[in-house]
Motif scaffolding. Structure first.
Motif, PDB file in Angstrom:
ATOM      1  N   ALA A  10       0.828  -1.209   0.000  1.00  0.00           N
ATOM      2  CA  ALA A  10       0.000   0.000   0.000  1.00  0.00           C
ATOM      3  C   ALA A  10       0.863   1.259   0.000  1.00  0.00           C
ATOM      4  N   ILE A  11       1.954   1.249   0.760  1.00  0.00           N
ATOM      5  CA  ILE A  11       2.867   2.401   0.779  1.00  0.00           C
ATOM      6  C   ILE A  11       3.455   2.631  -0.611  1.00  0.00           C
ATOM      7  N   THR A  12       3.829   1.559  -1.290  1.00  0.00           N
ATOM      8  CA  THR A  12       4.384   1.677  -2.646  1.00  0.00           C
ATOM      9  C   THR A  12       3.366   2.301  -3.591  1.00  0.00           C
ATOM     10  N   HIS A  13       2.118   1.838  -3.522  1.00  0.00           N
ATOM     11  CA  HIS A  13       1.081   2.415  -4.392  1.00  0.00           C
ATOM     12  C   HIS A  13       0.817   3.874  -4.038  1.00  0.00           C
ATOM     13  N   LEU A  14       0.866   4.228  -2.760  1.00  0.00           N
ATOM     14  CA  LEU A  14       0.665   5.622  -2.375  1.00  0.00           C
ATOM     15  C   LEU A  14       1.808   6.511  -2.852  1.00  0.00           C
ATOM     16  N   LEU A  15       3.035   5.997  -2.829  1.00  0.00           N
ATOM     17  CA  LEU A  15       4.167   6.768  -3.360  1.00  0.00           C
ATOM     18  C   LEU A  15       4.019   6.997  -4.865  1.00  0.00           C
ATOM     19  N   PHE A  16       3.595   5.949  -5.581  1.00  0.00           N
ATOM     20  CA  PHE A  16       3.354   6.122  -7.016  1.00  0.00           C
ATOM     21  C   PHE A  16       2.210   7.098  -7.257  1.00  0.00           C
ATOM     22  N   ALA A  17       1.197   7.089  -6.394  1.00  0.00           N
ATOM     23  CA  ALA A  17       0.086   8.031  -6.542  1.00  0.00           C
ATOM     24  C   ALA A  17       0.567   9.465  -6.377  1.00  0.00           C
ATOM     25  N   VAL A  18       1.448   9.690  -5.420  1.00  0.00           N
ATOM     26  CA  VAL A  18       1.994  11.040  -5.223  1.00  0.00           C
ATOM     27  C   VAL A  18       2.816  11.458  -6.433  1.00  0.00           C
ATOM     28  N   LEU A  19       3.620  10.547  -6.961  1.00  0.00           N
ATOM     29  CA  LEU A  19       4.432  10.880  -8.138  1.00  0.00           C
ATOM     30  C   LEU A  19       3.563  11.190  -9.356  1.00  0.00           C
ATOM     31  N   PHE A  20       2.497  10.414  -9.556  1.00  0.00           N
ATOM     32  CA  PHE A  20       1.620  10.656 -10.696  1.00  0.00           C
ATOM     33  C   PHE A  20       0.779  11.917 -10.509  1.00  0.00           C
ATOM     34  N   ALA A  21       0.453  12.260  -9.267  1.00  0.00           N
ATOM     35  CA  ALA A  21      -0.408  13.421  -9.017  1.00  0.00           C
ATOM     36  C   ALA A  21       0.312  14.741  -9.230  1.00  0.00           C
ATOM     37  N   ILE A  22       1.624  14.707  -9.424  1.00  0.00           N
ATOM     38  CA  ILE A  22       2.376  15.944  -9.650  1.00  0.00           C
ATOM     39  C   ILE A  22       1.935  16.610 -10.949  1.00  0.00           C
ATOM     40  N   THR A  23       1.634  15.814 -11.966  1.00  0.00           N
ATOM     41  CA  THR A  23       1.201  16.372 -13.245  1.00  0.00           C
ATOM     42  C   THR A  23      -0.304  16.228 -13.398  1.00  0.00           C
ATOM     43  N   ILE A  24      -0.885  17.072 -14.184  1.00  0.00           N
ATOM     44  CA  ILE A  24      -2.329  17.004 -14.420  1.00  0.00           C
ATOM     45  C   ILE A  24      -2.684  15.747 -15.198  1.00  0.00           C
ATOM     46  N   ILE A  25      -1.846  15.359 -16.117  1.00  0.00           N
ATOM     47  CA  ILE A  25      -2.120  14.165 -16.925  1.00  0.00           C
ATOM     48  C   ILE A  25      -2.080  12.906 -16.067  1.00  0.00           C
ATOM     49  N   GLY A  26      -1.278  12.901 -15.014  1.00  0.00           N
ATOM     50  CA  GLY A  26      -1.132  11.720 -14.181  1.00  0.00           C
ATOM     51  C   GLY A  26      -2.181  11.550 -13.102  1.00  0.00           C
ATOM     52  N   ILE A  27      -3.082  12.517 -12.928  1.00  0.00           N
ATOM     53  CA  ILE A  27      -4.074  12.428 -11.856  1.00  0.00           C
ATOM     54  C   ILE A  27      -4.981  11.201 -11.972  1.00  0.00           C
ATOM     55  N   PRO A  28      -5.473  10.821 -13.151  1.00  0.00           N
ATOM     56  CA  PRO A  28      -6.281   9.589 -13.212  1.00  0.00           C
ATOM     57  C   PRO A  28      -5.484   8.343 -12.819  1.00  0.00           C
ATOM     58  N   PHE A  29      -4.207   8.325 -13.130  1.00  0.00           N
ATOM     59  CA  PHE A  29      -3.365   7.187 -12.756  1.00  0.00           C
ATOM     60  C   PHE A  29      -3.088   7.196 -11.251  1.00  0.00           C
ATOM     61  N   ALA A  30      -2.975   8.391 -10.669  1.00  0.00           N
ATOM     62  CA  ALA A  30      -2.822   8.491  -9.217  1.00  0.00           C
ATOM     63  C   ALA A  30      -4.066   7.956  -8.511  1.00  0.00           C
ATOM     64  N   ALA A  31      -5.233   8.252  -9.056  1.00  0.00           N
ATOM     65  CA  ALA A  31      -6.476   7.746  -8.467  1.00  0.00           C
ATOM     66  C   ALA A  31      -6.529   6.221  -8.528  1.00  0.00           C
ATOM     67  N   GLN A  32      -6.026   5.640  -9.604  1.00  0.00           N
ATOM     68  CA  GLN A  32      -6.010   4.177  -9.715  1.00  0.00           C
ATOM     69  C   GLN A  32      -5.019   3.570  -8.721  1.00  0.00           C
ATOM     70  N   HIS A  33      -3.905   4.236  -8.494  1.00  0.00           N
ATOM     71  CA  HIS A  33      -2.950   3.735  -7.501  1.00  0.00           C
ATOM     72  C   HIS A  33      -3.530   3.826  -6.090  1.00  0.00           C
TER      73      HIS A  33
END
Length: 122
Positions: free
Chosen positions: A83-106
């Motif tokens: 879960a921590i790994t997925h949350l870290l990936f979510a934070v990394l993806f949420a940095i960009t606007i394009i990555g927000i849907p991928f952050a939500a999936q993480h």
């Protein structure tokens, strides 16, 4: 939209998440004690391969004592770190606007990876 999202997800790392979960699930299923954990890891692999368009819902009988025990065991021996790994990936993806849907999936994957017993995919 979910088909395009899943294709982009697979190309940019979803296949690796899928392979990690499927290998862990098969290895866990090699032992009698690990079969319930292996089956949940395989369910996580399905969600890790194509998370767009899928929902994680509680089972009708999710309040059992066995699922609580299995969730605690899962949490202690690996679910927390997944879960921590997925949350870290979510934070990394949420940095960009394009990555927000991928952050939500993480975040969805992190929630399912934290306590998978008593939940299923829909």
């Amino acid at each position: 939209m979910s088909i395009i999202g899943n294709i982009i997800w697979i190309v940019f790392g979803g296949i690796f998440i899928f392979l990690e979960y499927i290998i862990a699930g098969v290895l866990l299923c090699c032992t009698i004690v690990g079969i319930p954990f292996g089956l949940k890891a395989i369910q996580l692999s399905v969600l890790g391969l194509a998370p767009f368009g899928q929902k994680v819902v509680p089972n009708e009988s999710s309040g059992g004592c066995l699922s609580i025990f299995l969730n605690i065991f899962w949490l202690i021996f690996g679910g927390f770190w997944i879960a921590i790994t997925h949350l870290l990936f979510a934070v990394l993806f949420a940095i960009t606007i394009i990555g927000i849907p991928f952050a939500a999936q993480h975040i969805k994957l992190a929630g399912f990876a934290l306590t998978p017993f008593g939940k299923s995919l829909k």
